[in-house]
Design a protein around this motif. Structure first.
Motif, mmCIF file in Angstrom:
data_model
loop_
_atom_site.group_PDB
_atom_site.id
_atom_site.type_symbol
_atom_site.label_atom_id
_atom_site.label_comp_id
_atom_site.label_asym_id
_atom_site.label_seq_id
_atom_site.Cartn_x
_atom_site.Cartn_y
_atom_site.Cartn_z
ATOM 1 N N HIS A 30 11.867 40.404 57.866
ATOM 2 C CA HIS A 30 11.302 41.551 58.565
ATOM 3 C C HIS A 30 12.388 42.403 59.197
ATOM 4 C CE1 HIS A 30 7.131 39.445 58.965
ATOM 5 N NE2 HIS A 30 7.258 40.071 57.821
ATOM 6 N N ALA A 31 13.412 41.759 59.768
ATOM 7 C CA ALA A 31 14.502 42.512 60.384
ATOM 8 C C ALA A 31 15.271 43.305 59.332
ATOM 9 C CB ALA A 31 15.437 41.562 61.123
ATOM 10 N N GLY A 32 15.475 42.708 58.169
ATOM 11 C CA GLY A 32 16.256 43.369 57.128
ATOM 12 C C GLY A 32 15.510 44.438 56.371
ATOM 13 N N THR A 33 14.181 44.434 56.450
ATOM 14 C CA THR A 33 13.371 45.382 55.679
ATOM 15 C C THR A 33 12.658 46.411 56.553
ATOM 16 O OG1 THR A 33 11.497 43.839 55.716
ATOM 17 C CG2 THR A 33 12.981 43.721 53.826
ATOM 18 N N ASN A 34 13.009 46.504 57.812
ATOM 19 C CA ASN A 34 12.395 47.467 58.737
ATOM 20 C C ASN A 34 10.915 47.207 58.962
ATOM 21 O OD1 ASN A 34 14.830 49.119 58.966
ATOM 22 N ND2 ASN A 34 14.374 49.768 56.877
ATOM 23 N N LEU A 35 10.502 45.942 58.773
ATOM 24 C CA LEU A 35 9.100 45.588 58.989
ATOM 25 C C LEU A 35 8.939 44.695 60.217
ATOM 26 C CD1 LEU A 35 8.111 44.798 55.282
ATOM 27 C CD2 LEU A 35 7.402 46.784 56.608
ATOM 28 N N TRP A 350 19.404 45.988 44.640
ATOM 29 C CA TRP A 350 20.033 45.982 45.955
ATOM 30 C C TRP A 350 19.224 46.821 46.934
ATOM 31 C CZ3 TRP A 350 25.621 44.567 45.184
ATOM 32 C CH2 TRP A 350 26.167 44.031 46.363
ATOM 33 N N SER A 351 19.022 46.309 48.145
ATOM 34 C CA SER A 351 18.247 47.033 49.150
ATOM 35 C C SER A 351 19.018 48.236 49.672
ATOM 36 C CB SER A 351 17.894 46.114 50.322
ATOM 37 O OG SER A 351 19.056 45.824 51.093
ATOM 38 N N PRO A 352 18.322 49.275 50.157
ATOM 39 C CA PRO A 352 19.013 50.448 50.710
ATOM 40 C C PRO A 352 19.940 50.111 51.867
ATOM 41 C CG PRO A 352 16.697 50.936 50.334
ATOM 42 C CD PRO A 352 16.861 49.461 50.127
ATOM 43 N N SER A 353 19.620 49.065 52.621
ATOM 44 C CA SER A 353 20.451 48.674 53.760
ATOM 45 C C SER A 353 21.741 47.977 53.338
ATOM 46 C CB SER A 353 19.665 47.756 54.698
ATOM 47 O OG SER A 353 19.272 46.567 54.012
ATOM 48 N N GLY A 354 21.806 47.522 52.091
ATOM 49 C CA GLY A 354 23.010 46.904 51.564
ATOM 50 C C GLY A 354 23.205 45.443 51.911
ATOM 51 N N ASP A 355 22.251 44.834 52.635
ATOM 52 C CA ASP A 355 22.435 43.430 53.031
ATOM 53 C C ASP A 355 21.479 42.476 52.331
ATOM 54 O OD1 ASP A 355 20.213 44.409 54.291
ATOM 55 O OD2 ASP A 355 20.707 43.640 56.282
ATOM 56 N N LEU A 356 20.561 42.978 51.522
ATOM 57 C CA LEU A 356 19.585 42.134 50.839
ATOM 58 C C LEU A 356 19.577 42.429 49.347
ATOM 59 C CD1 LEU A 356 16.515 42.568 53.231
ATOM 60 C CD2 LEU A 356 18.181 40.716 53.288
ATOM 61 N N LEU A 357 19.243 41.414 48.568
ATOM 62 C CA LEU A 357 18.955 41.581 47.144
ATOM 63 C C LEU A 357 17.547 41.069 46.875
ATOM 64 C CD1 LEU A 357 22.107 40.346 45.169
ATOM 65 C CD2 LEU A 357 21.204 42.667 45.180
ATOM 66 N N PRO A 402 13.206 53.577 48.624
ATOM 67 C CA PRO A 402 14.312 54.089 49.442
ATOM 68 C C PRO A 402 14.155 53.843 50.934
ATOM 69 C CG PRO A 402 12.966 55.888 48.563
ATOM 70 C CD PRO A 402 12.525 54.641 47.870
ATOM 71 N N ASP A 403 12.942 53.528 51.414
ATOM 72 C CA ASP A 403 12.799 53.214 52.842
ATOM 73 C C ASP A 403 13.071 51.749 53.156
ATOM 74 O OD1 ASP A 403 10.525 51.966 51.868
ATOM 75 O OD2 ASP A 403 9.135 52.927 53.251
ATOM 76 N N GLY A 404 13.292 50.918 52.135
ATOM 77 C CA GLY A 404 13.583 49.513 52.336
ATOM 78 C C GLY A 404 12.383 48.675 52.729
ATOM 79 N N ARG A 405 11.177 49.263 52.748
ATOM 80 C CA ARG A 405 9.981 48.539 53.186
ATOM 81 C C ARG A 405 9.100 48.095 52.027
ATOM 82 N NH1 ARG A 405 9.326 53.194 57.291
ATOM 83 N NH2 ARG A 405 10.276 52.386 59.196
ATOM 84 N N HIS A 406 9.401 48.524 50.810
ATOM 85 C CA HIS A 406 8.533 48.257 49.668
ATOM 86 C C HIS A 406 9.356 47.828 48.457
ATOM 87 C CE1 HIS A 406 6.476 51.198 52.242
ATOM 88 N NE2 HIS A 406 5.338 50.723 51.782
ATOM 89 N N ILE A 407 8.692 47.100 47.554
ATOM 90 C CA ILE A 407 9.284 46.686 46.288
ATOM 91 C C ILE A 407 8.253 46.919 45.196
ATOM 92 C CG2 ILE A 407 10.091 44.706 44.930
ATOM 93 C CD1 ILE A 407 11.181 43.517 47.563
ATOM 94 N N VAL A 408 8.687 47.496 44.084
ATOM 95 C CA VAL A 408 7.842 47.622 42.898
ATOM 96 C C VAL A 408 8.339 46.618 41.872
ATOM 97 C CG1 VAL A 408 9.253 49.445 41.816
ATOM 98 C CG2 VAL A 408 6.800 49.290 41.301
ATOM 99 N N PHE A 409 7.426 46.083 41.052
ATOM 100 C CA PHE A 409 7.827 45.039 40.107
ATOM 101 C C PHE A 409 6.856 44.983 38.945
ATOM 102 C CE2 PHE A 409 4.962 43.204 43.164
ATOM 103 C CZ PHE A 409 4.228 42.239 42.501
ATOM 104 N N SER A 421 3.112 46.960 43.207
ATOM 105 C CA SER A 421 3.990 47.176 44.353
ATOM 106 C C SER A 421 3.546 46.266 45.488
ATOM 107 C CB SER A 421 3.968 48.639 44.806
ATOM 108 O OG SER A 421 2.722 48.971 45.391
ATOM 109 N N MET A 422 4.444 46.076 46.461
ATOM 110 C CA MET A 422 4.135 45.258 47.639
ATOM 111 C C MET A 422 5.084 45.647 48.761
ATOM 112 S SD MET A 422 5.761 41.584 46.462
ATOM 113 C CE MET A 422 7.375 41.482 45.672
ATOM 114 N N LEU A 423 4.737 45.268 49.973
ATOM 115 C CA LEU A 423 5.701 45.372 51.047
ATOM 116 C C LEU A 423 6.831 44.378 50.793
ATOM 117 C CD1 LEU A 423 3.493 45.747 54.260
ATOM 118 C CD2 LEU A 423 4.669 47.534 52.953
ATOM 119 N N ALA A 424 7.982 44.637 51.383
ATOM 120 C CA ALA A 424 9.167 43.838 51.086
ATOM 121 C C ALA A 424 9.128 42.431 51.673
ATOM 122 C CB ALA A 424 10.416 44.567 51.559
ATOM 123 N N ASP A 425 8.040 42.076 52.363
ATOM 124 C CA ASP A 425 7.836 40.688 52.790
ATOM 125 C C ASP A 425 6.808 39.983 51.910
ATOM 126 O OD1 ASP A 425 5.482 41.857 53.592
ATOM 127 O OD2 ASP A 425 5.694 41.363 55.714
#
Length: 446
Positions: A30-35, A350-357, A402-409, A421-425
């Motif tokens: 949650h901290a890494g994905t702005n959630l 790679w996540s927009p924040s650069g710290d997560l994959l 690009p907001d780091g809160r979502h992932i499409v797959f 799609s889903m939230l990044a958690d």
């Protein structure tokens, strides 16, 4: 009897440890994905029609529905149900009764409302965001555009993104972003595009061949992809501004060329090429020149992705130790590190924040082994990971918003593939495509 009495406390202790570990995992994700912040209780009133133009009702219906969907999808709001909100349609700050919206059952912290009219071919929208409990204006917007259903959606997207940016820590919303993907619905595998919410699905390429792995450029002007041509697999470039293919000479020289990826500044494209024997990671300028090879090791190297924050690192998939694993390296090929510790790991993003994959991983890969291909997210520094999909087909090709809160797959069930799609958690999973087979989604940079 005494031995049995010890089992229950040990079981409870184990359960507590497991739950604590799970909560810790959720905390860092949650901290890494702005959630990570508490969700804001937000109500979105239906906008008030303020004209008798016959176009107004249909445009209003599209606007209201789109705004509600965008705010629901944002991942940062506890959106008030329409059934729990006051039935009033305030068209201006003078018309809204804020205590009514702040009171039960709505219990709103914030209220979005406004007015809409069609007038001589124009769509005029006034939108406000108010603090329901502090009785103060937070945001005010006015839009005046050509009247159409598409523009009603666009204005709703823009107002939603303004609200999201205001209340979500200054991070831009994604309501006007696009998702590019591969679809078979035209008879061959072509590149398609759609709005972030699955609307406006349309074909981009018409090559009549097999096209894979679309990657949109950071400025949204070009799509790089792999396509089967008469001389084999090549990296091709499609200009969205010109509506046609443009030259990318470095992508077609000898061997199989696959999986392109843009650098964050748009100056370079990395891809996999077998022109020197084994598939290796190569980099070219955005024009297709100045090629250089980054990897040189026995075994295939594929699926590069750039760190969008630093633009100085590349993650990719390598089979140098047998089954494919996720690695990272500097953009010049130095400082190689392996991230995954076994199984079958592919398709990093790679996540927009650069710290997560995020990536696809079958951790128990092998004949007769339990488990399946699921989407994971990993903190690069600590190598902690969290599984996002569970017991829902084979999941692959994740791509960050690009907001780091979502992932499409891509999700495949019973041989049929669709885009989700889903939230990044891992929450709020929703299907976006429903026609043909659809693969390999890529979220636009903005």
């Amino acid at each position: 009897m005494k031995a049995k009495s010890l089992l229950l406390p040990l079981f409870i202790l184990g359960l507590i440890v497991t739950l604590a570990a799970s909560l810790e995992a959720q905390d860092w994700v949650h901290a890494g994905t702005n959630l990570g912040n508490a969700r804001i209780r937000l109500a979105a009133a239906d906008f008030k029609p303020v004209a008798t133009d016959p176009e107004t009702p249909a445009l209003k219906a599209t606007f209201d529905a789109t705004l509600q969907t965008d705010l629901t999808n944002a991942g940062i709001f506890d959106l008030v149900s329409k059934s729990m909100a006051p039935q009033a349609m305030p068209g201006s700050p003078q018309e809204i009764n804020l205590p009514q919206w702040a009171a039960a059952p709505a219990n709103s912290e914030m209220v979005a409302f406004g007015a809409l009219r069609a007038d001589n071919g124009h769509l005029v929208v006034y939108g406000w965001l108010f603090d329901a409990r502090g009785a103060s204006q937070v945001l005010g917007k006015q839009y005046n555009e050509t009247a159409s259903q598409d523009m009603a959606r666009t204005i709703a997207h823009r107002f939603a993104d303004a609200i999201i940016q205001q209340l979500g820590g200054g991070i831009n919303g994604i309501s006007e972003t696009k998702i590019f993907f591969v679809s078979t619905r035209s008879g061959t595998k072509e590149i398609w595009a759609m709005d972030y919410d699955g609307e406006n699905q349309h074909q981009v390429t018409h090559l009549g061949s097999i096209s894979l792995s679309p990657r949109i450029s950071p400025d949204n002007s070009r799509v790089a992809f792999a396509s089967l041509a008469k001389d084999g697999w090549a990296i091709r470039m499609y200009s969205l501004d010109l509506g046609r293919l443009v030259s990318f000479p470095g992508g077609s020289a000898g061997g199989s060329n696959q999986s392109p990826a843009w650098a964050a500044d748009g100056s370079k494209v990395a891809f996999s090429s077998a022109r020197s024997g084994d598939p290796e990671i190569w980099v070219a300028d955005a024009s297709g020149g100045n090629l250089r090879k980054l990897t040189s090791f026995r075994g295939p190297d594929v699926s590069p992705t750039w760190n969008p924050r630093t633009n100085a690192q590349i993650a990719w998939v390598s089979g140098r130790t047998g089954l494919p694993q996720i690695y990272i390296m500097d953009q010049d090929g130095a400082n190689i590190q392996r991230l995954t510790d076994g199984g079958y790991a592919i398709s990093p993003s790679w996540s927009p924040s650069g710290d997560l994959l995020t990536f696809s991983w079958n951790r128990k890969y092998g004949p007769g082994a339990p488990g399946g291909q699921d989407i994971y997210v990993m903190d690069i520094a600590s190598k902690r990971w969290m599984q996002l999909t569970h017991d829902s087909g084979s999941n692959d090709f994740p791509s960050w918003s690009p907001d780091g809160r979502h992932i499409v797959f891509e999700r495949t069930i019973g041989g049929h593939s669709e885009i989700w799609s889903m939230l990044a958690d891992g929450t709020q999973q929703q299907q976006l495509t429903r026609a043909g087979n659809n693969f390999m989604p890529n979220w636009s940079w903005k």
